[in-house]
Design a protein around this motif. Structure first.
Motif, PDB file in Angstrom:
ATOM      1  N   TYR A  61      47.201  33.163  42.474  1.00 33.90           N
ATOM      2  CA  TYR A  61      47.214  33.566  43.866  1.00 33.90           C
ATOM      3  C   TYR A  61      46.731  35.005  43.978  1.00 33.90           C
ATOM      4  O   TYR A  61      46.854  35.799  43.047  1.00 33.90           O
ATOM      5  CB  TYR A  61      48.605  33.398  44.498  1.00 33.90           C
ATOM      6  CG  TYR A  61      49.702  34.107  43.749  1.00 33.90           C
ATOM      7  CD1 TYR A  61      50.033  35.431  44.031  1.00 33.90           C
ATOM      8  CD2 TYR A  61      50.409  33.452  42.743  1.00 33.90           C
ATOM      9  CE1 TYR A  61      51.033  36.086  43.330  1.00 33.90           C
ATOM     10  CE2 TYR A  61      51.415  34.100  42.037  1.00 33.90           C
ATOM     11  CZ  TYR A  61      51.716  35.414  42.334  1.00 33.90           C
ATOM     12  OH  TYR A  61      52.698  36.062  41.629  1.00 33.90           O
ATOM     13  N   GLU A  62      46.165  35.315  45.114  1.00 30.66           N
ATOM     14  CA  GLU A  62      45.592  36.638  45.361  1.00 30.66           C
ATOM     15  C   GLU A  62      46.676  37.688  45.548  1.00 30.66           C
ATOM     16  O   GLU A  62      47.675  37.443  46.219  1.00 30.66           O
ATOM     17  CB  GLU A  62      44.715  36.569  46.621  1.00 30.66           C
ATOM     18  CG  GLU A  62      44.040  37.887  46.961  1.00 30.66           C
ATOM     19  CD  GLU A  62      43.180  37.779  48.202  1.00 30.66           C
ATOM     20  OE1 GLU A  62      42.041  37.285  48.080  1.00 30.66           O
ATOM     21  OE2 GLU A  62      43.671  38.167  49.289  1.00 30.66           O
ATOM     22  N   VAL A  63      46.443  38.866  44.947  1.00 30.00           N
ATOM     23  CA  VAL A  63      47.322  40.007  45.191  1.00 30.00           C
ATOM     24  C   VAL A  63      46.566  41.182  45.789  1.00 30.00           C
ATOM     25  O   VAL A  63      47.171  42.104  46.322  1.00 30.00           O
ATOM     26  CB  VAL A  63      48.097  40.454  43.922  1.00 30.00           C
ATOM     27  CG1 VAL A  63      49.139  39.429  43.543  1.00 30.00           C
ATOM     28  CG2 VAL A  63      47.171  40.755  42.776  1.00 30.00           C
ATOM     29  N   SER A  64      45.239  41.163  45.687  1.00 31.59           N
ATOM     30  CA  SER A  64      44.383  42.144  46.357  1.00 31.59           C
ATOM     31  C   SER A  64      43.006  41.519  46.512  1.00 31.59           C
ATOM     32  O   SER A  64      42.761  40.404  46.025  1.00 31.59           O
ATOM     33  CB  SER A  64      44.289  43.447  45.544  1.00 31.59           C
ATOM     34  OG  SER A  64      43.440  43.277  44.425  1.00 31.59           O
ATOM     35  N   GLU A  65      42.128  42.225  47.151  1.00 27.03           N
ATOM     36  CA  GLU A  65      40.775  41.707  47.368  1.00 27.03           C
ATOM     37  C   GLU A  65      40.079  41.361  46.053  1.00 27.03           C
ATOM     38  O   GLU A  65      39.240  40.460  46.007  1.00 27.03           O
ATOM     39  CB  GLU A  65      39.963  42.762  48.126  1.00 27.03           C
ATOM     40  CG  GLU A  65      38.552  42.358  48.428  1.00 27.03           C
ATOM     41  CD  GLU A  65      37.822  43.451  49.175  1.00 27.03           C
ATOM     42  OE1 GLU A  65      36.714  43.793  48.741  1.00 27.03           O
ATOM     43  OE2 GLU A  65      38.355  43.954  50.189  1.00 27.03           O
ATOM     44  N   ASP A  66      40.437  42.069  44.981  1.00 31.34           N
ATOM     45  CA  ASP A  66      39.771  41.888  43.698  1.00 31.34           C
ATOM     46  C   ASP A  66      40.616  41.206  42.631  1.00 31.34           C
ATOM     47  O   ASP A  66      40.096  40.861  41.574  1.00 31.34           O
ATOM     48  CB  ASP A  66      39.327  43.258  43.143  1.00 31.34           C
ATOM     49  CG  ASP A  66      38.344  43.949  44.053  1.00 31.34           C
ATOM     50  OD1 ASP A  66      37.447  43.260  44.582  1.00 31.34           O
ATOM     51  OD2 ASP A  66      38.479  45.167  44.265  1.00 31.34           O
ATOM     52  N   SER A  67      41.909  41.040  42.861  1.00 28.77           N
ATOM     53  CA  SER A  67      42.824  40.612  41.799  1.00 28.77           C
ATOM     54  C   SER A  67      43.635  39.383  42.167  1.00 28.77           C
ATOM     55  O   SER A  67      44.017  39.194  43.320  1.00 28.77           O
ATOM     56  CB  SER A  67      43.806  41.744  41.464  1.00 28.77           C
ATOM     57  OG  SER A  67      43.125  42.897  41.055  1.00 28.77           O
TER      58      SER A  67
END
Length: 146
Positions: A61-67
């Protein structure tokens, strides 16, 4: 072995089945602790199927735009030792790259650190953190920038 990129609830049921058999039953982890706020729409799952039967999984799952955070990588006990964990990880990484992310973060159980190191992950630091009953080390893998 068939690979399923599970995004719909009926597909996620395969991931849940593997997690119940591989973690809930084997390690006596309660369902409340195994399933958390990240088991929801938006979270993506890889499920490996052996003749239609779910045998390995992971989620991210996404935690930031890049991670993204990748976790809950589980292979059923009777399928371990067949490199299916690496297959699940490779499939997840391919999907993550296709989606445009450049970093994967994993809280690896201490006994699984070697597995992730062989797959190209490095320690963010050596602080042991608790994840339920497990001691974990935060690791990551960085891909070329988008």
């Amino acid at each position: 072995m068939e690979v399923l990129r599970a995004e719909e609830e009926w597909q996620r049921a395969g991931a849940y089945s593997v997690r119940i058999q591989g973690m809930n039953r084997q390690y006596h982890i309660s369902l409340r602790d195994e399933f958390d706020e990240h088991d929801c729409d938006g979270t993506k799952y890889i499920v490996l199927l052996d003749d239609g039967y779910p045998v390995a999984t992971c989620r991210f799952y996404e935690v930031s735009e890049d991670s993204v955070v990748l976790g809950r990588l589980v292979v059923l006990p009777e399928y371990r030792g067949k490199k299916l964990g690496l297959r699940v990880l490779d499939e997840a990484e391919a999907w993550i790259i296709e989606l445009g992310y450049s970093e994967i973060i994993i809280d690896s159980r201490v006994e699984a650190i070697g597995f992730y190191e062989k797959a190209g992950y490095s320690h963010i630091d050596d602080t042991v953190i608790k994840s339920g009953d497990f001691d974990c080390i935060r690791m990551h893998k960085i891909f070329s920038e988008r």
